[in-house]
Design a protein around this motif. Structure first.
Motif, short mmCIF file in Angstrom:
data_model
loop_
_atom_site.label_atom_id
_atom_site.label_comp_id
_atom_site.label_asym_id
_atom_site.label_seq_id
_atom_site.Cartn_x
_atom_site.Cartn_y
_atom_site.Cartn_z
N ARG A 218 -0.86 6.33 1.78
CA ARG A 218 -1.79 6.28 2.91
C ARG A 218 -1.67 4.95 3.66
O ARG A 218 -1.68 4.92 4.90
CB ARG A 218 -3.23 6.49 2.41
N GLU A 219 -1.53 3.88 2.91
CA GLU A 219 -1.38 2.55 3.52
C GLU A 219 -0.10 2.47 4.35
O GLU A 219 -0.12 1.99 5.49
CB GLU A 219 -1.35 1.49 2.41
N GLU B 256 -2.57 6.08 -2.79
CA GLU B 256 -3.19 5.12 -1.88
C GLU B 256 -2.13 4.33 -1.13
O GLU B 256 -2.29 4.02 0.06
CB GLU B 256 -4.10 4.19 -2.66
#
Length: 276
Positions: free
Chosen positions: A186-187, A183
């Motif tokens: 992705r950030e 995650e």
């Protein structure tokens, strides 16, 4: 025919003493000091890794010798300045390794041995826990003030990033599993894309670094060495690109004058060939 005489470690130490002799030695070796040898040490370590990656074991004795020679340099510098000599290095290393392996040397000395339990039956998780605890104690004895102390600045960037994130993880600063690391990638990718739109070079540099660091964190969670992974990818890229170059050259064209579709076709060809 192999030379009957084989040089020893004592011969190597004597060789360095002669090379460093102000009257009889080599001018280049006499001019060296701690800082000038460091770049050569790093280079020789990478050449050892390269020979192993290429499975060039016939080259490895020479490459390992070149790396050992760097240690001989530092031992000579230490001896000349009255700080330590090569035998001190051997003693400190041996004592440290015995202390770090109580599961092998239960008596705390080189002659002691573990009895009745094969190496394959030893609890490796407990060994790792004790190893890290002992290294932490060693850092404490050197008046370390942070989990991040004593991580060398000269390490390759990926390796240093991995060590930094691993140390932070020991302090509890980490995701519970790889999903958090994914995650974060992705950030960071979204933040990089936003900065690319602004065209601000400095912020793009920062966001790209953040993205790479997040990828290193994922590698740690997956128990993958990012340096080795990237070296493997680079080697595959090199093999495939050389295939593309050869294919284009054999067709009578220059690679920089060949359209991208054709280059991609040859690239896929190379991938299929590797698959076979």
């Amino acid at each position: 025919m192999q030379d009957q005489h084989r040089y020893t470690l004592d011969d190597l130490l004597m060789l360095m003493q002669v090379l460093r002799d102000p009257q009889q030695g080599c001018p280049w070796d006499v001019a060296q000091h701690w800082e000038t040898i460091v770049p050569h040490t790093l280079e020789e370590a990478h050449e050892v890794a390269d020979a192993i990656e290429r499975r060039a074991f016939d080259e490895l004795p020479g490459e390992l010798g070149d790396l050992l020679f760097q240690i001989i340099y530092y031992a000579q510098f230490g001896s000349e300045e009255g700080r330590f000599d090569f035998h001190d290095i051997v003693h400190v290393l041996t004592a440290k390794m015995i202390a770090r392996h109580p599961h092998v040397f239960p008596g705390g000395h080189l002659d002691s041995r573990r009895q009745g339990v094969a190496a394959s039956d030893v609890d490796t998780s407990e060994i790792n826990r004790r190893w890290e605890a002992r290294k932490a104690d060693e850092r404490d004895s050197r008046a370390a003030t942070s989990y991040l102390d004593d991580i060398p600045l000269a390490l390759p960037a990926l390796s240093r990033a991995g060590k930094l994130s691993s140390r932070a993880s020991r302090a509890g600063f980490d995701w519970p599993n790889h999903h958090g690391a994914l995650e974060k990638i992705r950030e960071e990718l979204a933040e990089l894309e936003a900065e690319i739109e602004t065209g601000h070079q400095g912020r793009m540099n920062d966001e790209l670094g953040d993205l790479l660091f997040a990828v290193v964190n994922l590698a740690r969670h997956l128990k993958i060495d990012p340096e080795q992974a990237l070296r493997g990818t680079s080697q595959r890229f090199e093999r495939r690109f050389r295939h593309v170059e050869t294919a284009v050259r054999e067709s009578g064209h220059a690679i920089d004058a060949t359209d991208l579709d054709t280059l991609e076709r040859h690239w896929q060809e190379a991938k299929r060939t590797e698959g076979k």
